[in-house]
Design a protein around this motif. Structure first.
Motif, PDB file in Angstrom:
ATOM      1  N   GLY A 188       0.846  -1.187   0.000  1.00 52.11           N
ATOM      2  CA  GLY A 188       0.000   0.000   0.000  1.00 52.11           C
ATOM      3  C   GLY A 188       0.876   1.230   0.000  1.00 52.11           C
ATOM      4  N   SER A 189       0.334   2.344  -0.478  1.00 49.57           N
ATOM      5  CA  SER A 189       1.208   3.514  -0.599  1.00 49.57           C
ATOM      6  C   SER A 189       0.607   4.783  -0.006  1.00 49.57           C
ATOM      7  CB  SER A 189       1.610   3.716  -2.053  1.00 49.57           C
ATOM      8  OG  SER A 189       0.740   3.060  -2.919  1.00 49.57           O
ATOM      9  N   PHE A 190       1.415   5.847  -0.074  1.00 54.50           N
ATOM     10  CA  PHE A 190       1.098   7.126   0.562  1.00 54.50           C
ATOM     11  C   PHE A 190       1.546   8.274  -0.340  1.00 54.50           C
ATOM     12  CE2 PHE A 190       1.889   3.925   3.742  1.00 54.50           C
ATOM     13  CZ  PHE A 190       0.893   4.117   4.672  1.00 54.50           C
ATOM     14  N   LEU A 191       0.973   9.458  -0.093  1.00 59.25           N
ATOM     15  CA  LEU A 191       1.449  10.668  -0.776  1.00 59.25           C
ATOM     16  C   LEU A 191       1.966  11.639   0.278  1.00 59.25           C
ATOM     17  CD1 LEU A 191      -1.260  11.402  -3.500  1.00 59.25           C
ATOM     18  CD2 LEU A 191       1.162  10.897  -3.893  1.00 59.25           C
ATOM     19  N   SER A 192       3.109  12.253  -0.005  1.00 58.90           N
ATOM     20  CA  SER A 192       3.710  13.183   0.946  1.00 58.90           C
ATOM     21  C   SER A 192       4.014  14.519   0.282  1.00 58.90           C
ATOM     22  CB  SER A 192       5.029  12.621   1.475  1.00 58.90           C
ATOM     23  OG  SER A 192       4.787  11.488   2.241  1.00 58.90           O
ATOM     24  N   ILE A 193       4.122  15.556   1.098  1.00 64.00           N
ATOM     25  CA  ILE A 193       4.526  16.866   0.589  1.00 64.00           C
ATOM     26  C   ILE A 193       5.868  17.209   1.220  1.00 64.00           C
ATOM     27  CG2 ILE A 193       3.921  19.294   0.365  1.00 64.00           C
ATOM     28  CD1 ILE A 193       1.012  18.475   0.837  1.00 64.00           C
ATOM     29  N   LEU A 194       6.857  17.486   0.388  1.00 65.96           N
ATOM     30  CA  LEU A 194       8.192  17.755   0.894  1.00 65.96           C
ATOM     31  C   LEU A 194       8.305  19.183   1.413  1.00 65.96           C
ATOM     32  CD1 LEU A 194      10.123  15.829  -1.824  1.00 65.96           C
ATOM     33  CD2 LEU A 194      10.142  15.334   0.613  1.00 65.96           C
ATOM     34  N   LYS A 195       9.105  19.340   2.446  1.00 64.95           N
ATOM     35  CA  LYS A 195       9.271  20.639   3.108  1.00 64.95           C
ATOM     36  C   LYS A 195       9.791  21.701   2.145  1.00 64.95           C
ATOM     37  CE  LYS A 195       8.259  22.173   7.186  1.00 64.95           C
ATOM     38  NZ  LYS A 195       8.505  21.421   8.396  1.00 64.95           N
ATOM     39  N   SER A 196      10.474  21.270   1.102  1.00 65.45           N
ATOM     40  CA  SER A 196      11.036  22.232   0.154  1.00 65.45           C
ATOM     41  C   SER A 196       9.956  22.852  -0.726  1.00 65.45           C
ATOM     42  CB  SER A 196      12.068  21.544  -0.726  1.00 65.45           C
ATOM     43  OG  SER A 196      11.481  20.419  -1.340  1.00 65.45           O
ATOM     44  N   SER A 197       8.754  22.331  -0.691  1.00 66.43           N
ATOM     45  CA  SER A 197       7.695  22.859  -1.547  1.00 66.43           C
ATOM     46  C   SER A 197       7.296  24.255  -1.092  1.00 66.43           C
ATOM     47  CB  SER A 197       6.474  21.939  -1.496  1.00 66.43           C
ATOM     48  OG  SER A 197       5.406  22.551  -2.177  1.00 66.43           O
ATOM     49  N   LYS A 198       7.062  25.125  -2.076  1.00 67.37           N
ATOM     50  CA  LYS A 198       6.675  26.501  -1.740  1.00 67.37           C
ATOM     51  C   LYS A 198       5.165  26.645  -1.652  1.00 67.37           C
ATOM     52  CE  LYS A 198      10.698  28.891  -3.607  1.00 67.37           C
ATOM     53  NZ  LYS A 198      11.289  27.854  -4.480  1.00 67.37           N
ATOM     54  N   HIS A 199       4.448  25.641  -2.081  1.00 67.25           N
ATOM     55  CA  HIS A 199       2.985  25.762  -2.118  1.00 67.25           C
ATOM     56  C   HIS A 199       2.306  24.577  -1.446  1.00 67.25           C
ATOM     57  CE1 HIS A 199       3.956  28.839  -5.019  1.00 67.25           C
ATOM     58  NE2 HIS A 199       4.623  27.943  -5.716  1.00 67.25           N
ATOM     59  N   PRO A 200       2.567  24.388  -0.146  1.00 67.49           N
ATOM     60  CA  PRO A 200       2.002  23.212   0.514  1.00 67.49           C
ATOM     61  C   PRO A 200       0.479  23.189   0.524  1.00 67.49           C
ATOM     62  CG  PRO A 200       2.945  24.723   2.113  1.00 67.49           C
ATOM     63  CD  PRO A 200       3.358  25.226   0.771  1.00 67.49           C
ATOM     64  N   LYS A 201      -0.147  24.373   0.622  1.00 64.61           N
ATOM     65  CA  LYS A 201      -1.616  24.405   0.689  1.00 64.61           C
ATOM     66  C   LYS A 201      -2.225  23.838  -0.593  1.00 64.61           C
ATOM     67  CE  LYS A 201      -3.234  27.640   4.040  1.00 64.61           C
ATOM     68  NZ  LYS A 201      -1.950  28.074   4.664  1.00 64.61           N
ATOM     69  N   GLU A 202      -1.735  24.326  -1.719  1.00 64.20           N
ATOM     70  CA  GLU A 202      -2.260  23.847  -2.993  1.00 64.20           C
ATOM     71  C   GLU A 202      -1.940  22.358  -3.171  1.00 64.20           C
ATOM     72  OE1 GLU A 202      -0.610  26.593  -2.535  1.00 64.20           O
ATOM     73  OE2 GLU A 202      -1.757  28.251  -3.383  1.00 64.20           O
ATOM     74  N   ALA A 203      -0.719  21.987  -2.743  1.00 69.24           N
ATOM     75  CA  ALA A 203      -0.325  20.585  -2.873  1.00 69.24           C
ATOM     76  C   ALA A 203      -1.260  19.698  -2.071  1.00 69.24           C
ATOM     77  CB  ALA A 203       1.118  20.391  -2.409  1.00 69.24           C
ATOM     78  N   PHE A 204      -1.617  20.154  -0.865  1.00 74.06           N
ATOM     79  CA  PHE A 204      -2.497  19.338  -0.041  1.00 74.06           C
ATOM     80  C   PHE A 204      -3.892  19.237  -0.655  1.00 74.06           C
ATOM     81  CE2 PHE A 204      -5.547  18.549   3.368  1.00 74.06           C
ATOM     82  CZ  PHE A 204      -5.075  17.318   3.782  1.00 74.06           C
ATOM     83  N   GLU A 205      -4.389  20.351  -1.186  1.00 76.02           N
ATOM     84  CA  GLU A 205      -5.713  20.304  -1.838  1.00 76.02           C
ATOM     85  C   GLU A 205      -5.710  19.254  -2.956  1.00 76.02           C
ATOM     86  OE1 GLU A 205      -8.601  21.536  -0.939  1.00 76.02           O
ATOM     87  OE2 GLU A 205      -7.378  22.083   0.800  1.00 76.02           O
ATOM     88  N   LEU A 206      -4.603  19.264  -3.701  1.00 78.29           N
ATOM     89  CA  LEU A 206      -4.493  18.319  -4.821  1.00 78.29           C
ATOM     90  C   LEU A 206      -4.486  16.869  -4.324  1.00 78.29           C
ATOM     91  CD1 LEU A 206      -3.952  18.065  -7.903  1.00 78.29           C
ATOM     92  CD2 LEU A 206      -1.539  17.950  -7.343  1.00 78.29           C
ATOM     93  N   ILE A 207      -3.684  16.601  -3.290  1.00 82.11           N
ATOM     94  CA  ILE A 207      -3.590  15.244  -2.729  1.00 82.11           C
ATOM     95  C   ILE A 207      -4.951  14.786  -2.238  1.00 82.11           C
ATOM     96  CG2 ILE A 207      -2.800  14.011  -0.696  1.00 82.11           C
ATOM     97  CD1 ILE A 207      -0.193  15.285  -0.880  1.00 82.11           C
ATOM     98  N   ARG A 208      -5.596  15.702  -1.504  1.00 85.06           N
ATOM     99  CA  ARG A 208      -6.879  15.371  -0.909  1.00 85.06           C
ATOM    100  C   ARG A 208      -7.888  14.992  -1.990  1.00 85.06           C
ATOM    101  NH1 ARG A 208      -9.878  19.445   3.337  1.00 85.06           N
ATOM    102  NH2 ARG A 208     -11.959  18.662   2.875  1.00 85.06           N
TER     103      ARG A 208
END
Lengths: 309, 427
Positions: B304-324
């Motif tokens: 089974g797998s997971f999605l993560s957001i790396l600390k180096s990302s400048k747009h964590p909010k948008e990244a999280f919306e996308l993952i969700r």
């Protein structure tokens, strides 16, 4: 080269400092710099860094912490490390002796005057060497497979019992060694052939006149004259044999197969660094291996040299 | 001389230009700024996310310029090298079940709880959710698919050996590992030792262990010890299977395994839901004979797998919306249909897609079996050293299975080895 072009006038240059001289010829130094830059980046730096790393704990991502000599202590007391060293030597013996023996015979035959299409044979013997090792390992895996393997199929069809090649400790070593033999015999044969061709024909003619047989001239002229070439092949196959990695990795996997019988030193290094993420420890193993190769090469060199003198 | 020097310099400069142009990657910040789009990169491997879903994500989020990169080869090694180099990191990355290896580097990831992951927590299987949360309570992995386990068996061979062959009946009668071993002995007898109960010793050990609620380490990082009941039971079960002659000694992912499955030399195995695909590709000749039922001894999970957001990302909010959005229950259901990725959102378990009949499994709807299994997987803490310890044990077990090593001797060697590893100074 015109008289004012500089670099070949040591008398004039000696009066200036080293840096001044380098600066004066900066264009030329710049021109040869790519090699040194690339060597520093891809050769010198990794070597120096691995030495530094060998005294640290590092999982590859997080913080490095100083670990003193612990990595080396762990290595020396690790049964699996010593098993890997033993395996590597066994595989080296299993492969090098038949390999150099066959190579010498092949070279001798290729050199014989009655052989036609020599170039074709030379190319043919060299081909295994340029074949991808991964492809070779997959094919040998199919040959030696326990069930449905080609060798076992042959054994069964002549009424012999099946051998579990890849389950028996010696079977794994034979399978790996046979891959090395297959791949490097032709290469060494070509080198021996070059050596044979450099022996003056007059020596053989003189021996013939003195009544020497073919066997006598082989052992009294060919072998002694080939000594430097044999030395070269022994040293290169020592280094190559100690660094054996792809063959066992593709054939029996990262753990060296059943009973870790195919675990070589480099495979151990690879598993500890890149599978288990003990990068500091992996670096220490690398330096351990460097020492082993150096010692073993010296021993081999002495042995092969010693015989003659 | 002057001319020669100039030629020399020209050559040098040209060489430098060539070198630099060969390896330069200027990030397209200017483009992003001019179009006012948020640029995000996503790393995933083939078949971990549906490409069509990614295409739809680009329509769904017009403000995001998504660059989805399928990373081939050794994904984990490439990710770790990138993390070590601290450059060229993607914004979003897919992680496999080795996520726990990255827990010590939790500071390199955004805590998804800070980005609002808590709002959707109740939509996902709790045990799966916890696997993405580090012992410090940082959530670094968002649930993707799971790997609930079940018993895959050959109904025809079971029937011939006088065993139950209907899934419900098999689950009822073979509900623990001893009963399963007894069934194996019947099969061995009936087929004169030509058919084995299951594939290899490592899979028996791993499957028994996956049904337990503890592994080798406690959440505080301390080593439980090899005498933990879970490890002991798994080991003893695996060794008993060997001693009773129930193993075909066919290692997974080898041509020998495929051949043994296709030739009917293996009557059953406990495996994760994604083995359905593996089995169908390995053993096409046995289509229609396989069935799936709840595993003896309980439910477990593999992979089974997971999605993560790396600390180096400048747009964590948008990244999280996308993952969700990508891993919303509806989209997980869709990926179950397109890529056979088993959802980690139990809300979709009663949807018709999971009740579809499969011809390879004789018309059985296997989705419902795995859905039941997925809801009963025990919580378990793995710890970042789980892979190396687990690997030591399974490879030692192989010595028992394949070289007839003495189990007592191997056990004490393994205890010694694992304790050395657990107390390791190496890392």
């Amino acid at each position: 080269m015109s008289p004012d072009s500089g670099p070949f006038h040591p008398d004039l240059d000696r009066q200036k400092s080293l840096w001044a001289r380098i600066w004066e010829h900066r264009a030329l130094y710049a021109a040869i710099s790519p090699f040194y830059i690339l060597f520093a980046v891809f050769g010198l730096f990794p070597i120096a860094f691995s030495l530094y790393l060998a005294f640290h704990k590092w999982d590859g991502i997080g913080v490095m912490t100083y670990n003193g000599l612990n990595n080396f202590k762990y290595m020396l007391t690790d049964a699996e490390f010593w098993q890997a060293v033993g395996n590597t030597f066994m595989i080296w013996i299993y492969s090098t002796i038949p390999m150099l023996f066959f190579a010498l015979i092949i070279a001798f035959l290729l050199h014989a005057p009655f052989v036609k299409f020599r170039t074709l044979f030379r190319v043919g013997y060299f081909l295994p060497n340029v074949t991808s090792i991964v492809a070779v390992a997959i094919i040998f895996g199919a040959l030696f497979a326990n069930n449905y393997g080609f060798l076992n199929y042959l054994l069964q069809s002549i009424g012999l019992p099946v051998v579990e090649w890849l389950n028996a400790p010696w079977g794994i070593k034979v399978a790996i060694s046979s891959m090395v033999v297959w791949r490097w015999t032709g290469y060494n044969a070509i080198i021996y052939l070059a050596g044979l061709q450099s022996i003056p024909q007059t020596l053989y003619e003189a021996a013939k006149i003195d009544g020497a047989s073919a066997v006598q001239s082989f052992f009294r002229i060919t072998i002694p004259m080939l000594r430097p070439v044999i030395l070269f092949t022994v040293i290169t196959s020592t280094i190559g044999g100690m660094q054996l990695f792809t063959e066992p990795q593709v054939l029996v996997g990262n753990d060296g197969g059943s009973g870790a019988a195919g675990m070589t030193i480099v495979l151990y290094l690879y598993r500890e660094s890149f599978i288990n993420n003990y990068f500091g420890y992996g670096a220490a193993v690398g330096w351990g291996m460097f020492l082993i190769i150096a010692l073993f090469s010296i021993v081999n060199w002495k042995l092969v040299q010693g015989k003659s003198s | 001389m002057i001319r020669r020097k100039r030629t020399c310099w020209t050559a040098m400069i040209m060489a430098c230009v060539l070198l630099i142009s060969g390896c330069s990657v200027w990030p397209g910040q200017d483009d992003a700024a001019s179009s006012k789009k948020v640029a995000l990169t996503l790393w995933y491997w083939n078949r971990s996310i549906d490409d069509k879903l990614i295409a739809r994500a680009k329509e769904k989020f017009p403000n995001i310029e998504l660059t989805a990169q399928k990373i081939g080869g050794d994904f984990k090694a490439k990710l770790k090298t990138t993390l070590a180099a601290r450059s060229g990191e993607p914004d979003i990355v897919a992680l496999n079940d080795w996520i726990m290896e990255l827990f010590p580097s939790e500071d390199r990831f955004y805590n998804l709880y800070d980005l609002g992951a808590g709002e959707v927590e109740d939509q996902y299987l709790p045990w799966k959710w916890k696997q993405g949360v580090t012992p410090n309570g940082q959530m670094i992995g968002f649930p993707m698919d799971t790997g609930p386990t079940a018993l895959f068996y050959r109904a025809d061979l079971f029937k011939e050996a006088g065993l139950p062959s209907e899934p419900e009946e098999v689950a009822r009668q073979i509900d623990n590992w001893d009963a399963y071993a007894a069934a194996g002995e019947k099969i061995k007898e009936k087929f004169d030792g030509k058919v084995f109960l299951t594939d290899n010793i490592g899979s028996v050990y791993s499957q028994v262990l996956s049904q337990a609620s503890e592994r080798y380490f406690r959440p505080d990082g301390s080593f439980i010890g090899m005498d933990s009941p879970a490890v002991r039971t798994s080991w003893d079960t695996a060794v008993a299977f060997k001693q009773k002659g129930l193993l075909a000694n066919a290692d997974g992912w080898t041509p020998a395994w495929n051949a043994a499955m296709n030739n009917g030399e293996i009557a059953s195995f406990v495996g994760a839901v994604w083995m359905k695909q593996v089995l169908q590709e390995a053993a096409p000749d046995t289509s229609g004979q396989w069935r799936v039922t709840r595993a003896p001894g309980g439910d477990g999970n593999n992979g089974g797998s997971f999605l993560s957001i790396l600390k180096s990302s400048k747009h964590p909010k948008e990244a999280f919306e996308l993952i969700r959005w990508l891993q919303s229950p509806e989209n997980q259901l869709e990926q179950y249909q397109t890529l056979n990725l088993f959802p980690s959102a139990p809300g979709v378990f009663d949807k018709p897609a999971l009740k579809e009949k499969e011809t390879f499994f004789g018309g059985q709807a296997t989705g419902t079996v795995f859905a039941e299994s997925a809801q009963h997987v025990p919580d378990a803490f793995f710890g970042e050293r789980y892979p190396s310890v687990h690997n030591i044990i399974t490879r030692r077990l192989n010595d028992i299975a394949k070289q007839n090593a003495d189990p007592q001797q191997v056990w004490s060697d393994t205890v010694h080895r694992v304790e050395r590893e657990a107390a390791s100074v190496k890392a």
